[in-house]
Design an enzyme around this catalytic site. Structure first.
Site, short mmCIF file in Angstrom:
data_model
loop_
_atom_site.label_atom_id
_atom_site.label_comp_id
_atom_site.label_asym_id
_atom_site.label_seq_id
_atom_site.Cartn_x
_atom_site.Cartn_y
_atom_site.Cartn_z
N CYS A 157 -75.85 -37.02 51.09
CA CYS A 157 -75.35 -36.35 49.89
C CYS A 157 -73.91 -35.85 50.05
O CYS A 157 -73.34 -35.27 49.13
CB CYS A 157 -76.29 -35.20 49.54
SG CYS A 157 -77.99 -35.78 49.49
N HIS A 297 -72.13 -27.00 46.73
CA HIS A 297 -73.11 -28.08 46.85
C HIS A 297 -74.34 -27.70 46.02
O HIS A 297 -74.87 -28.53 45.30
CB HIS A 297 -73.45 -28.32 48.32
CG HIS A 297 -74.33 -29.52 48.54
ND1 HIS A 297 -73.94 -30.77 48.17
CD2 HIS A 297 -75.57 -29.64 49.08
CE1 HIS A 297 -74.91 -31.64 48.47
NE2 HIS A 297 -75.90 -30.98 49.01
N GLU A 308 -75.60 -21.82 52.00
CA GLU A 308 -74.24 -22.00 51.48
C GLU A 308 -73.63 -20.65 51.10
O GLU A 308 -72.44 -20.40 51.33
CB GLU A 308 -74.24 -22.95 50.27
CG GLU A 308 -72.83 -23.31 49.82
CD GLU A 308 -72.79 -24.42 48.77
OE1 GLU A 308 -73.85 -24.74 48.19
OE2 GLU A 308 -71.69 -24.94 48.53
N LYS A 329 -74.46 -29.19 39.53
CA LYS A 329 -75.73 -29.92 39.66
C LYS A 329 -76.79 -29.37 38.71
O LYS A 329 -77.72 -30.07 38.34
CB LYS A 329 -76.27 -29.84 41.10
CG LYS A 329 -75.58 -30.77 42.07
CD LYS A 329 -76.35 -30.86 43.38
CE LYS A 329 -75.59 -31.72 44.40
NZ LYS A 329 -74.46 -31.02 45.03
N HIS A 334 -78.62 -34.14 40.98
CA HIS A 334 -78.09 -34.50 42.28
C HIS A 334 -77.90 -36.01 42.39
O HIS A 334 -78.88 -36.75 42.52
CB HIS A 334 -79.02 -33.99 43.37
CG HIS A 334 -78.40 -33.95 44.74
ND1 HIS A 334 -77.18 -34.53 45.00
CD2 HIS A 334 -78.83 -33.41 45.91
CE1 HIS A 334 -76.89 -34.34 46.29
NE2 HIS A 334 -77.87 -33.66 46.85
N PHE A 393 -78.14 -34.65 54.21
CA PHE A 393 -79.19 -34.79 55.23
C PHE A 393 -78.56 -35.44 56.47
O PHE A 393 -77.80 -36.40 56.36
CB PHE A 393 -80.32 -35.69 54.72
CG PHE A 393 -81.30 -35.01 53.80
CD1 PHE A 393 -81.15 -33.69 53.42
CD2 PHE A 393 -82.42 -35.71 53.33
CE1 PHE A 393 -82.07 -33.07 52.58
CE2 PHE A 393 -83.35 -35.10 52.50
CZ PHE A 393 -83.17 -33.79 52.12
#
Lengths: 408, 85
Positions: A157, A297, A308, A329, A334, A393
């Site tokens: 991502c 993110h 975050e 998002k 996403h 990831f």
């Protein structure tokens, strides 16, 4: 940054995407790409009514994966927006980095089914070019005449955050005059959705799709899958100035790091994210206090949102409470390998137009997430410098520092 | 009992695989020269023809075919031998 192109769940041109972002429109709905009726998660943000043949001939469209179809459309719109035609330039002067986190998943699944049901001779000869994650970069070069450096970066991502960061570096080091940079993804498929359900990563708020993606809200229950592509045209400053191009903003710095922690979970204190943000600020020669907006993110998972937030506080100290943070998002969901580019695009438009897009569905803020997340309504703000975070990831982190273009 | 082969069906099938207009698929057209079919297209065409007409068509056989007419003659012969069987 002189051009933008979008094929997204919240619009397929700059103005539609922008008005969705400003008005807080969600692109999430019931899954229609396949029969998801026995899935725990039956919602996603799909790209609706995309006409690939508007951008390429029928044969090309047939022989490339869905994610590549998105990338070609986004890249051609971005070039048109920039007023740049690589066919008229030295082929080595324009490169392409278009990332995908996963690649042609739908095409892999379809051909694997063909193998099991009808045997090896029913595997399409186009399976390999349709599935490999570098093909968006390859096909965009074929379709646009951009013959310079060409590859894809795969970091889940964070893929297109890295793509844009590296593309800017390529121009800075003199290897290209312009770069077509971005990401594309098309993973609303039976196997991918099932696999993300198995790691409990996706929201199961099936009854209220448009309310499902709610970063920093106590009621969040996972991210929402999206699909699409966003492509940016990065260009050498002098080259853009000389030809009188509209310069949206400047990619001023880029930093990357690894969490060194877990295959899917972020480091709980955001250690990797902290280092990525600090490196990006240092490279941009920007003080933390100069940052007015963080495009986070912010995937709407408990672990990610908290990590975050901690990372932003560690990097910015008291200033963390003065800057604005939002997760777009919450609206476009996403896009995995396309997320970083779409969010960089949103950040660029926010700086250029002086409006910060909101985090929608933020009704009751998680006490562990106590920053200003621009809840539910967009906000006018004259921000000069922003950052955009992308984490993937594998523990990959990428931060871009984006500066507003000053009129001169 | 066998049915007459319908050339229109073959036109539509080949047109879909090759990404062209069905009217471009004519008996005198060459796969490579006229219809811009590359080796990957031909592999896909073999699978589609085999599925639709319930025949076996090897790569060697298709490679030996120069035009749509050769494929059409092949299908007609297969149809005839099925009728006689």
């Amino acid at each position: 940054m002189t051009g933008l192109g979008f094929v997204t769940p919240i619009g397929q041109d700059i103005e539609t995407v922008w008005s969705s972002l400003v008005e807080g429109v969600s692109g999430v709905g019931p899954i229609t790409r396949f029969d998801a009726s026995d899935y725990a998660c039956r919602i996603a943000a799909e790209v609706k009514d995309y006409d690939a043949e508007r951008f390429m001939d029928r044969k090309t469209a047939r022989h490339i994966g869905r994610y590549c179809q998105f990338a070609v459309g986004a890249a051609k719109m971005a070039l048109e927006d920039a007023g740049l035609d690589p066919h008229e330039m030295d082929p080595d002067d324009v490169g392409v980095i278009i990332s995908s986190g996963i690649g042609g998943m739908e095409e892999i699944e379809r051909n694997h089914s063909a193998l099991l049901e009808r045997g090896v001779r029913r595997i399409s000869p186009f399976t390999v070019p349709m599935m490999i994650a570098d093909m968006a970069a390859g096909i965009v070069a074929m379709q646009t005449g951009a013959g310079g450096l060409n590859y894809a970066i795969v970091s889940a991502c964070a893929s297109s955050g890295h793509a844009i960061g590296e593309a800017a570096e390529i121009i800075k080091r003199g290897d290209s005059v312009a770069m077509i940079a971005g990401g594309a993804e098309a993973t609303i498929t039976p196997l991918t959705m099932g696999a993300f359900i198995q790691i409990k990563a996706v929201s199961e708020r099936n009854d209220e799709p448009e309310r499902a993606c709610r970063p920093w809200d106590v009621e969040r229950d996972g991210f929402v899958m999206g699909e699409g592509s966003a492509v940016l045209i990065l260009e050498d400053w002098e080259h853009a100035r000389k030809r009188g191009a509209h310069v949206y903003a400047e990619i001023a710095g880029y930093g990357g790091s690894a969490d060194m922690y877990h295959v899917t979970a972020p480091h709980p204190e955001g250690q990797g994210a902290i280092r990525a943000m600090r490196k990006a600020l240092t490279k941009a020669e920007v003080e933390p206090e100069e940052i007015g907006y963080v495009n986070a993110h912010g995937t709407s998972t408990k672990l990610g949102d908290v990590a975050e937030t901690k990372a932003i506080k560690a990097v910015f100290g008291d200033h963390a409470y003065k800057l604005a943070v939002s997760s777009t998002k919450s609206m476009h969901a996403h896009l995995l390998g396309g997320a970083g580019a779409l969010e960089a695009g949103a950040t660029i438009l926010a700086l250029e137009r002086g409006v910060l897009p909101p985090t929608i569905n933020l009704d009751k803020q998680d006490p562990e997430c106590d920053l200003d997340y621009v809840p539910n309504h967009s906000r006018k703000a004259d921000v000069k410098v922003a950052i955009s975070n992308s984490f993937g990831f594998g523990g990959h982190n990428a931060t871009l520092v984006i500066k507003k273009t000053e009129p001169n | 009992m066998t049915q007459e082969l319908d050339f229109k069906e073959l036109q539509n099938l080949a047109a879909e695989i090759l990404g062209i207009d069905p009217n471009e698929v004519q008996l005198d057209k060459s796969f490579q020269r006229d219809l811009a079919a590359d080796s990957l297209d031909l592999v896909e065409l073999i699978a589609a023809v085999e599925d639709k007409y319930d025949v076996e068509l090897s790569e060697e056989t298709l490679e030996g075919m120069k035009s749509i007419r050769d494929l059409w003659v092949f299908l007609e012969e297969k149809q005839k031998s099925k009728a006689e069987a």
